[in-house]
Design a protein around this motif. Structure first.
Motif, PDB file in Angstrom:
ATOM      1  N   PRO A  59      24.387  -1.694   6.573  1.00 22.58           N
ATOM      2  CA  PRO A  59      25.019  -2.724   7.403  1.00 22.58           C
ATOM      3  C   PRO A  59      24.040  -3.575   8.206  1.00 22.58           C
ATOM      4  N   TYR A  60      22.848  -3.100   8.474  1.00 28.56           N
ATOM      5  CA  TYR A  60      21.988  -3.858   9.384  1.00 28.56           C
ATOM      6  C   TYR A  60      21.055  -4.786   8.629  1.00 28.56           C
ATOM      7  N   ASP A  61      21.298  -6.053   8.815  1.00 27.53           N
ATOM      8  CA  ASP A  61      20.494  -7.084   8.188  1.00 27.53           C
ATOM      9  C   ASP A  61      19.346  -7.388   9.148  1.00 27.53           C
ATOM     10  N   MET A  62      18.134  -7.023   8.769  1.00 29.39           N
ATOM     11  CA  MET A  62      17.001  -7.129   9.694  1.00 29.39           C
ATOM     12  C   MET A  62      15.972  -8.120   9.185  1.00 29.39           C
ATOM     13  N   GLU A  63      15.416  -8.830  10.126  1.00 28.75           N
ATOM     14  CA  GLU A  63      14.284  -9.669   9.787  1.00 28.75           C
ATOM     15  C   GLU A  63      13.315  -9.635  10.959  1.00 28.75           C
ATOM     16  N   PHE A  64      12.053  -9.431  10.700  1.00 27.46           N
ATOM     17  CA  PHE A  64      11.058  -9.459  11.776  1.00 27.46           C
ATOM     18  C   PHE A  64       9.677  -9.613  11.157  1.00 27.46           C
ATOM     19  N   PHE A  65       8.672  -9.734  12.046  1.00 29.12           N
ATOM     20  CA  PHE A  65       7.298  -9.888  11.576  1.00 29.12           C
ATOM     21  C   PHE A  65       6.428  -8.718  12.037  1.00 29.12           C
ATOM     22  N   ILE A  66       5.456  -8.376  11.216  1.00 23.07           N
ATOM     23  CA  ILE A  66       4.433  -7.410  11.652  1.00 23.07           C
ATOM     24  C   ILE A  66       3.134  -8.191  11.799  1.00 23.07           C
ATOM     25  N   ARG A  67       2.514  -8.092  12.984  1.00 21.81           N
ATOM     26  CA  ARG A  67       1.180  -8.685  13.161  1.00 21.81           C
ATOM     27  C   ARG A  67       0.153  -7.653  12.760  1.00 21.81           C
ATOM     28  N   LEU A  68      -0.577  -7.939  11.714  1.00 20.21           N
ATOM     29  CA  LEU A  68      -1.542  -6.952  11.218  1.00 20.21           C
ATOM     30  C   LEU A  68      -2.843  -7.050  12.003  1.00 20.21           C
ATOM     31  N   PRO A  69      -3.390  -5.917  12.439  1.00 19.15           N
ATOM     32  CA  PRO A  69      -4.707  -5.937  13.089  1.00 19.15           C
ATOM     33  C   PRO A  69      -5.800  -6.206  12.058  1.00 19.15           C
ATOM     34  N   GLY A  70      -6.984  -6.416  12.522  1.00 16.03           N
ATOM     35  CA  GLY A  70      -8.109  -6.800  11.665  1.00 16.03           C
ATOM     36  C   GLY A  70      -8.215  -5.995  10.387  1.00 16.03           C
ATOM     37  N   ARG A  71      -8.260  -4.698  10.513  1.00 12.27           N
ATOM     38  CA  ARG A  71      -8.410  -3.896   9.308  1.00 12.27           C
ATOM     39  C   ARG A  71      -7.197  -2.979   9.208  1.00 12.27           C
ATOM     40  N   SER A  72      -6.129  -3.527   8.731  1.00 17.42           N
ATOM     41  CA  SER A  72      -4.882  -2.765   8.720  1.00 17.42           C
ATOM     42  C   SER A  72      -4.763  -1.927   7.456  1.00 17.42           C
ATOM     43  N   ALA A  73      -4.050  -0.842   7.602  1.00 17.23           N
ATOM     44  CA  ALA A  73      -3.794   0.023   6.447  1.00 17.23           C
ATOM     45  C   ALA A  73      -2.534  -0.434   5.729  1.00 17.23           C
ATOM     46  N   TYR A  74      -2.081  -1.667   6.027  1.00 16.23           N
ATOM     47  CA  TYR A  74      -0.833  -2.125   5.432  1.00 16.23           C
ATOM     48  C   TYR A  74      -0.894  -2.108   3.902  1.00 16.23           C
ATOM     49  N   SER A  75       0.075  -1.444   3.327  1.00 18.65           N
ATOM     50  CA  SER A  75       0.179  -1.462   1.869  1.00 18.65           C
ATOM     51  C   SER A  75       1.610  -1.817   1.547  1.00 18.65           C
ATOM     52  N   GLU A  76       1.779  -2.915   0.853  1.00 21.77           N
ATOM     53  CA  GLU A  76       3.131  -3.370   0.550  1.00 21.77           C
ATOM     54  C   GLU A  76       3.881  -2.316  -0.252  1.00 21.77           C
ATOM     55  N   ALA A  77       3.157  -1.696  -1.195  1.00 21.73           N
ATOM     56  CA  ALA A  77       3.826  -0.720  -2.065  1.00 21.73           C
ATOM     57  C   ALA A  77       4.396   0.438  -1.258  1.00 21.73           C
ATOM     58  N   SER A  78       3.594   0.980  -0.347  1.00 17.92           N
ATOM     59  CA  SER A  78       4.106   2.166   0.334  1.00 17.92           C
ATOM     60  C   SER A  78       5.117   1.788   1.416  1.00 17.92           C
ATOM     61  N   PHE A  79       4.965   0.615   2.039  1.00 13.16           N
ATOM     62  CA  PHE A  79       5.957   0.184   3.021  1.00 13.16           C
ATOM     63  C   PHE A  79       7.287  -0.044   2.308  1.00 13.16           C
ATOM     64  N   ARG A  80       7.206  -0.692   1.167  1.00 17.86           N
ATOM     65  CA  ARG A  80       8.408  -0.934   0.381  1.00 17.86           C
ATOM     66  C   ARG A  80       9.087   0.382   0.020  1.00 17.86           C
ATOM     67  N   LYS A  81       8.262   1.338  -0.387  1.00 13.61           N
ATOM     68  CA  LYS A  81       8.799   2.659  -0.744  1.00 13.61           C
ATOM     69  C   LYS A  81       9.558   3.244   0.443  1.00 13.61           C
ATOM     70  N   ALA A  82       8.953   3.125   1.627  1.00 13.12           N
ATOM     71  CA  ALA A  82       9.584   3.670   2.829  1.00 13.12           C
ATOM     72  C   ALA A  82      10.905   2.964   3.104  1.00 13.12           C
ATOM     73  N   LEU A  83      10.931   1.637   2.952  1.00 11.85           N
ATOM     74  CA  LEU A  83      12.151   0.879   3.215  1.00 11.85           C
ATOM     75  C   LEU A  83      13.248   1.203   2.209  1.00 11.85           C
ATOM     76  N   GLU A  84      12.834   1.426   0.989  1.00 14.79           N
ATOM     77  CA  GLU A  84      13.816   1.674  -0.072  1.00 14.79           C
ATOM     78  C   GLU A  84      14.566   2.978   0.137  1.00 14.79           C
ATOM     79  N   ARG A  85      14.004   3.865   0.959  1.00 21.08           N
ATOM     80  CA  ARG A  85      14.683   5.149   1.135  1.00 21.08           C
ATOM     81  C   ARG A  85      16.035   4.979   1.796  1.00 21.08           C
ATOM     82  N   ASP A  86      16.188   3.980   2.623  1.00 16.50           N
ATOM     83  CA  ASP A  86      17.485   3.800   3.274  1.00 16.50           C
ATOM     84  C   ASP A  86      17.852   2.322   3.419  1.00 16.50           C
TER      85      ASP A  86
END
Lengths: 290, 596
Positions: free
Chosen positions: B247-274
């Motif tokens: 039910p919750y339609d969310m939109e927001f931004f993440i500000r990445l620090p200089g050397r971020s561990a951001y990985s689209e694949a694993s973030f996506r995986k986490a989001l897909e769980r629910d």
């Protein structure tokens, strides 16, 4: 005692002349390219299929036979006074076994029909059907024939190589091989079908030569170096070089007694893709599998 | 009535296809059910009958002949049982209809080899049970069928709780959905049959917000206002509102620090769980996130691991939906301007992000599903340099990539952060450079969970280690496999000499290109291709090895094509593969796997 007839479906990839010689009944699955629907191995030969696949804009889809298709065959054979052993594609990959089971339950008298889930695919159960038909031709009972199928399933070593996991992925039949990463690299996953009838990865190596070497190593550890074997290999028309090379390697390392080469039909081809090579190995003398 | 069911199914076949994940996610359930139903209807049109017993028999036969796919087969069995129950009857009554549905369910359960709950079977059974239990309450078949449909829809909404694969993907069962549509067609027909003038009333299309391929919520339908059908459609809509999965339609931004561990694949995986309808757009230092989720708090927490969050927009889509049923409220909503994120504003909540977030957070306090994120068994952190190499590592299953290498070593803290960003119990770290080994070992000491450092000293060694990794094996087995894999590969690198020197017995002039085999300099030549050839000649002992060239900055297109041609001529038995690695400093990194 009534004569036993083997019924299978089109995914067993048993060549037509063998089916005719052994009196094996085949119920076709269906392959659908857009609006056009074909009967696997009846109105669409493997060669025609891979030709069409090259020019098709979207992947074809496949569907299992309806219970009515099996019912018609069972009723006809029973009316002829025959009894039936019906062996089918792994129920983990297709509803074909389900359709056959339903057809059996719709018979007035189901005592003459045994339906078996082969937990395997392609000639990986075609071989079992062939051996069972040979046994039936020698006058074995329905129970004996059914037992032979299950016994040989355990004797068989089954490996297959696909050019890409893409087809298994898109068709939803990838099973436990989903965990195999590496579509960017020239990875050859060595796959098998487990006792549960589900595709599972054995190893992933880079390059075809190393894949073949790994298969030889696996077979040697299970059957012994230079063992006498019966060998069946399936490939896809138009893309047979890899299978040729594999046969050559195996002949140089094992004492190949019986040998059979067949083609991967349209339904299995839809889900495995062109360039697939399947390898089915039995200790020599295990049964008349080829 | 059957025709209406078939028609409704046919309209929605694509949606059902999109939901199809079980038993085989081949996306053809809608097609199969539709073809099955079409075959049944064709037979019925062929041999029409006014007697229910005859008509059901004809329909059942047609379905059986045309049964396709698992759901089609089950559908045919439902009607087969139904036909048996009404055999010989001229007219159908509520009790008979109820008994027939029940017999259909019994027949289908018997027919299926291994009945699985959370599928069309469950939906059919619960609906039939409910139908039986209320059969005495009414003689009005339309009203009764309406309740049966509602129960089916309600059960459908619960299928993700019964069948894990559905929950994982975030959809309801496709076959069950097909059955609900068929029942919906029945209801629609029965209602309209009774109420003159409403025969052309449209279905309230778009009243469900199931995940769709396009990832967007359906457009708002025109509210059904005809009094004759309003009761039925509001009943449907009430259920449908509850059945909005995320039910919750969310939109927001993440500000990445200089050397971020951001990985689209694993973030996506986490989001897909629910959640579903996930859209991630990453810039250098900012990621735009869009997701429909059941648990907005978890989404925000997962995102926090990568950086600061900003510009939240969170909407409750069930509210949007309820508004559709209350035209007055909808009108108010329509008066509000669309928000800057391009969303239609929800009524009842002022268009203020803070308030919306607060509203959503309050509602999130009562979770429908007490499931937290499932932790994966293993996660992998790799240090890599060059976009192409990053991509290769990801394709092999690496979850977090840290940029770094010869000239820029990541800190222990970078590694620790990357480790803790992953939702996995045990982390493997591939430093892929001798100079980063120590930092990796320190990170292992500091990390909040078990870490295995695989001492990979080069990118080729890292790739070899990942190739050997098998997710289903225990950590110790994987460590062993990876260590052995490292030993089976040779790493070659081509780089520029910075000054004149003599090393490893080779005379090197500053500005020349040198070929290094593991740690030893084996070639020094004035050009990149010459150095690469000299190096490859040393690396290929038997000539039938598997070679991978990773080209980086300083490798010209012609150089690479020339090298591949040269390899083909000189080592016809070798298998050669080339990728754009994109690393700096090294025009070529070369991986050679020894033939076994």
């Amino acid at each position: 005692m009534s004569k036993v007839v083997l019924v299978t479906d089109s995914t067993s990839d048993i060549p037509l002349e063998m089916r005719e010689r052994l009196g094996i009944e085949m119920v076709p699955l269906r392959v659908v390219f857009g609006e056009e629907s074909y009967l696997d191995n009846v109105t669409l030969s493997p060669a025609q299929f891979y030709d069409k696949l090259k020019s098709a804009s979207a992947l074809p889809t496949t569907s299992q036979p309806s219970p009515a298709q099996f019912l018609e065959v069972y009723e006809r054979l029973i009316a002829e006074g025959k009894s039936v052993v019906s062996v089918h594609l792994s129920s983990a990959m297709s509803g074909t076994y389900q359709s056959a089971t339903i057809a059996r339950s719709m018979l007035d008298d189901d005592s003459q029909v045994t339906v078996i889930d082969s937990k395997s695919a392609s000639y990986g159960y075609g071989a079992l059907v062939v051996a069972a038909a040979e046994l039936a031709a020698r006058g074995a009972s329905r129970e004996e024939v059914a037992a032979e199928v299950l016994r040989l399933r355990k004797e068989m070593r089954l490996y297959f190589l696909v050019n890409t996991l893409e087809y298994l992925q898109k068709g939803g039949r990838i099973g436990k091989a989903a965990a195999v990463f590496g579509t960017l690299l020239n990875i050859k996953p060595i796959l098998t079908i487990g006792d549960d009838g589900v595709i599972s990865p054995i190893d992933k190596v880079r390059g075809q030569k190393r894949a073949f070497a790994r298969i030889v190593e696996l077979l040697e550890s299970e059957l012994g170096a230079g063992a006498a074997i019966d060998l069946a290999v399936v490939d896809t028309p138009g893309d047979v070089e890899a299978a040729d090379d594999l046969v050559e390697v195996l002949r140089s390392r094992f004492d190949v007694k019986g040998f059979r080469r067949s083609e991967v039909g349209a339904v299995i081809g839809t889900h495995a893709g062109p360039g697939t090579v399947g390898l089915f190995v039995f200790p020599a003398g295990a049964g008349q599998v080829v | 009535m059957v025709l209406a069911g078939a028609e409704r199914l046919s309209q929605q076949a694509e949606l059902i296809n999109a939901l199809n994940v079980f038993p085989v996610p081949d996306g053809d359930t809608g097609t199969n059910m539709n073809l099955t139903m079409t075959a049944g209807v064709a037979e019925l049109k062929n041999k029409p009958s006014q007697e229910i017993g005859r008509a059901a028999e004809v329909l059942s036969k047609g379905l059986l002949m045309g049964a396709r796919g698992n759901s089609g087969v089950i559908l045919s069995q439902l009607f087969r049982g139904f036909a048996r129950a009404v055999a010989g009857q001229r007219e159908i009554t509520v009790p008979l209809f109820a008994a027939a549905l029940r017999q259909g369910v019994d027949t289908a359960y018997k027919a299926v080899v291994k009945p699985v709950e959370g599928t069309i079977l469950t939906v059919a059974r619960e609906a039939a049970r409910h139908g039986e239990s209320i059969a005495r309450r009414t003689e009005d078949i339309a009203e009764w069928m309406g309740e049966v449909h509602d129960k089916a829809a309600e059960t459908l909404a619960r299928t993700p709780d019964m069948l894990p694969v559905l929950k994982q993907v975030g959809v309801v069962d496709s076959g069950g959905q097909g059955l609900v549509f068929i029942y919906e067609g029945f209801v629609h027909f029965l209602m309209n049959g009774r109420t003159q003038g409403a025969a052309t009333a449209p279905y309230a299309d778009g009243w469900t917000t199931y995940p769709s391929a396009s990832g967007t919520a359906p457009a708002a339908p025109a509210p059904v206002s005809k009094p004759a059908v309003s009761q039925a459609s509001s009943a449907q809509a009430r259920l449908a509102t509850e059945s909005i999965q995320f039910p919750y339609d969310m939109e927001f931004f993440i500000r990445l620090p200089g050397r971020s561990a951001y990985s689209e694949a694993s973030f996506r995986k986490a989001l897909e769980r629910d959640g579903d309808s996930i859209i991630l757009i990453a810039d250098d230092d900012i990621v735009k996130v869009h997701v429909h989720s059941r648990r907005p708090g978890d989404v925000l927490n997962a995102a926090l691991a990568y950086g600061e969050l900003t510009n939240f927009h969170i909407l409750n889509m069930r509210d949007q939906h309820r508004d559709l049923l209350h035209p007055a409220a909808s009108a108010e909503a329509a008066g509000e301007a669309a928000d800057p994120m391009g969303h239609e504003a929800a009524s009842g909540i002022p268009d203020m992000p803070e308030l919306r977030a607060a509203e959503a957070a309050t509602q999130a306090v009562e979770p429908a599903h007490p499931v937290a994120y499932e932790m994966a068994d293993f996660g992998v952190v790799a240090v890599s340099v060059g976009e192409g190499n990053d991509e290769l590592f990801r394709s092999l299953g690496v979850d977090a990539i840290i940029s770094g290498g010869q000239s820029m070593n990541p800190s222990t803290e970078d590694l620790v952060q990357a480790i803790s960003s992953l939702a996995a119990d045990h982390i493997f770290v591939l430093p892929n450079n001798a100079n980063i080994l120590l930092a990796a070992k320190q990170a292992q000491e500091l990390a909040d969970r078990p870490v295995t450092v695989v001492p990979t000293r080069s990118i080729p060694q890292g790739l070899a280690a990942m190739l050997a990794f098998q997710e289903e094996q225990p950590a110790a087995v994987n460590e062993d496999r990876m260590l052995r894999a490292i030993e089976r590969v040779l790493t070659g690198s081509v780089t520029r000499a910075v000054r004149d020197t003599v090393m490893d017995g080779i005379d090197i002039r500053g500005g020349d290109y040198i070929g290094i085999l593991d740690k030893q300099i084996v070639a020094s030549e004035p050009t990149v291709p010459a150095a690469a050839k000299g190096l490859l000649a040393r690396m290929l002992a038997s000539g039938d090895e598997t070679v991978m060239l990773l080209s980086g900055e300083g490798a010209g297109d012609g150089d690479t094509a020339g090298l591949i041609a040269w390899l083909g001529e000189t080592y016809p038995d070798a298998e050669v593969e080339q990728h754009e690695g994109g690393q700096n400093l090294y025009p070529y990194l070369i991986m050679v796997e020894k033939s076994d």
